[in-house]
Design a protein around this motif. Sequence first.
Motif, mmCIF file in Angstrom:
data_model
loop_
_atom_site.group_PDB
_atom_site.id
_atom_site.type_symbol
_atom_site.label_atom_id
_atom_site.label_comp_id
_atom_site.label_asym_id
_atom_site.label_seq_id
_atom_site.Cartn_x
_atom_site.Cartn_y
_atom_site.Cartn_z
ATOM 1 N N GLU A 53 0.900 -1.216 0.038
ATOM 2 C CA GLU A 53 -0.015 -0.032 0.125
ATOM 3 C C GLU A 53 0.821 1.129 -0.037
ATOM 4 O O GLU A 53 1.649 1.346 0.910
ATOM 5 N N THR A 54 0.864 2.088 -1.098
ATOM 6 C CA THR A 54 1.400 3.580 -1.021
ATOM 7 C C THR A 54 0.473 4.617 -0.902
ATOM 8 O O THR A 54 -0.685 4.658 -1.384
ATOM 9 N N SER A 55 0.731 5.429 -0.046
ATOM 10 C CA SER A 55 -0.109 6.651 0.164
ATOM 11 C C SER A 55 0.599 8.003 -0.048
ATOM 12 O O SER A 55 1.849 7.934 0.628
ATOM 13 N N ILE A 56 0.418 8.975 -0.774
ATOM 14 C CA ILE A 56 0.878 10.323 -0.526
ATOM 15 C C ILE A 56 0.032 11.350 -0.205
ATOM 16 O O ILE A 56 -1.078 11.486 -0.505
ATOM 17 N N THR A 57 0.617 12.232 0.732
ATOM 18 C CA THR A 57 -0.090 13.466 1.193
ATOM 19 C C THR A 57 0.804 14.529 0.821
ATOM 20 O O THR A 57 1.875 14.584 1.038
ATOM 21 N N VAL A 58 -0.054 15.590 0.242
ATOM 22 C CA VAL A 58 0.793 16.614 -0.366
ATOM 23 C C VAL A 58 0.209 18.091 0.562
ATOM 24 O O VAL A 58 -1.172 17.994 0.460
ATOM 25 N N ALA A 59 0.886 18.756 0.990
ATOM 26 C CA ALA A 59 0.738 19.695 1.848
ATOM 27 C C ALA A 59 0.730 21.208 1.016
ATOM 28 O O ALA A 59 1.691 21.290 0.238
ATOM 29 N N CYS A 72 -0.698 -2.255 -4.815
ATOM 30 C CA CYS A 72 -0.398 -2.915 -5.825
ATOM 31 C C CYS A 72 0.567 -3.890 -5.433
ATOM 32 O O CYS A 72 0.730 -4.260 -4.267
ATOM 33 N N ASP A 73 1.356 -4.429 -6.540
ATOM 34 C CA ASP A 73 1.995 -5.409 -6.568
ATOM 35 C C ASP A 73 3.484 -5.084 -5.872
ATOM 36 O O ASP A 73 4.247 -5.811 -5.249
ATOM 37 N N THR A 74 3.846 -3.912 -6.549
ATOM 38 C CA THR A 74 5.393 -3.415 -6.294
ATOM 39 C C THR A 74 4.939 -1.896 -5.669
ATOM 40 O O THR A 74 4.214 -1.222 -5.900
ATOM 41 N N PHE A 75 5.946 -1.495 -4.916
ATOM 42 C CA PHE A 75 5.933 -0.116 -4.430
ATOM 43 C C PHE A 75 6.287 0.829 -5.617
ATOM 44 O O PHE A 75 5.482 1.709 -5.623
ATOM 45 N N GLU A 76 6.889 0.613 -6.463
ATOM 46 C CA GLU A 76 7.187 1.198 -7.665
ATOM 47 C C GLU A 76 5.977 1.678 -8.407
ATOM 48 O O GLU A 76 5.588 2.620 -8.773
ATOM 49 N N GLU A 77 5.107 0.681 -8.653
ATOM 50 C CA GLU A 77 4.077 0.602 -9.425
ATOM 51 C C GLU A 77 3.087 1.453 -8.657
ATOM 52 O O GLU A 77 2.275 2.486 -9.136
ATOM 53 N N GLY A 78 3.154 1.319 -7.305
ATOM 54 C CA GLY A 78 2.214 2.222 -6.351
ATOM 55 C C GLY A 78 2.468 3.738 -6.396
ATOM 56 O O GLY A 78 1.759 4.503 -6.452
ATOM 57 N N VAL A 79 3.849 3.917 -6.394
ATOM 58 C CA VAL A 79 4.113 5.261 -6.321
ATOM 59 C C VAL A 79 3.873 5.811 -7.785
ATOM 60 O O VAL A 79 3.373 7.106 -7.840
ATOM 61 N N ASP A 80 4.134 5.262 -8.832
ATOM 62 C CA ASP A 80 3.497 5.696 -10.079
ATOM 63 C C ASP A 80 2.087 6.214 -10.314
ATOM 64 O O ASP A 80 1.731 7.211 -10.613
ATOM 65 N N GLN A 81 1.495 5.013 -9.821
ATOM 66 C CA GLN A 81 0.041 5.454 -9.793
ATOM 67 C C GLN A 81 -0.422 6.692 -8.977
ATOM 68 O O GLN A 81 -1.454 7.487 -9.124
#
Length: 100
Positions: A53-59, A72-81
């Motif tokens: 699980e990848t999550s992004i928070t932007v201030a 996703c299956d990989t962190f790279e794929e999660g970061v891209d999405q």
Amino acid sequence: MEIKIQSIHFDITEKLQAFIEKKTAKLERTFEDIRKVEVQLKVIKPATALNKETSITVAVPGGSPLFVAKTCDTFEEGVDQCVDAMRVKLEKYKEKLRNR
């Protein structure tokens, strides 16, 4: 822009950290006034598909933080999405600021 990366239940590699910093830095092209980006990486159930699980928070100034999460299956794929989804959110936020 400050980038904070947090890994839960595992140790992050330098290669993955460099990948995340490179991808999230591109968000500044969409919206220049980003103050802080927090990336959270989490392994849910080891040894299963779609367990990262990848999550992004932007201030952003003048509003509540923008949040996106993907599994996703990989962190790279999660970061891209997540970065792609965050780019769309930033465009909408930017448009909203222009219309005020």
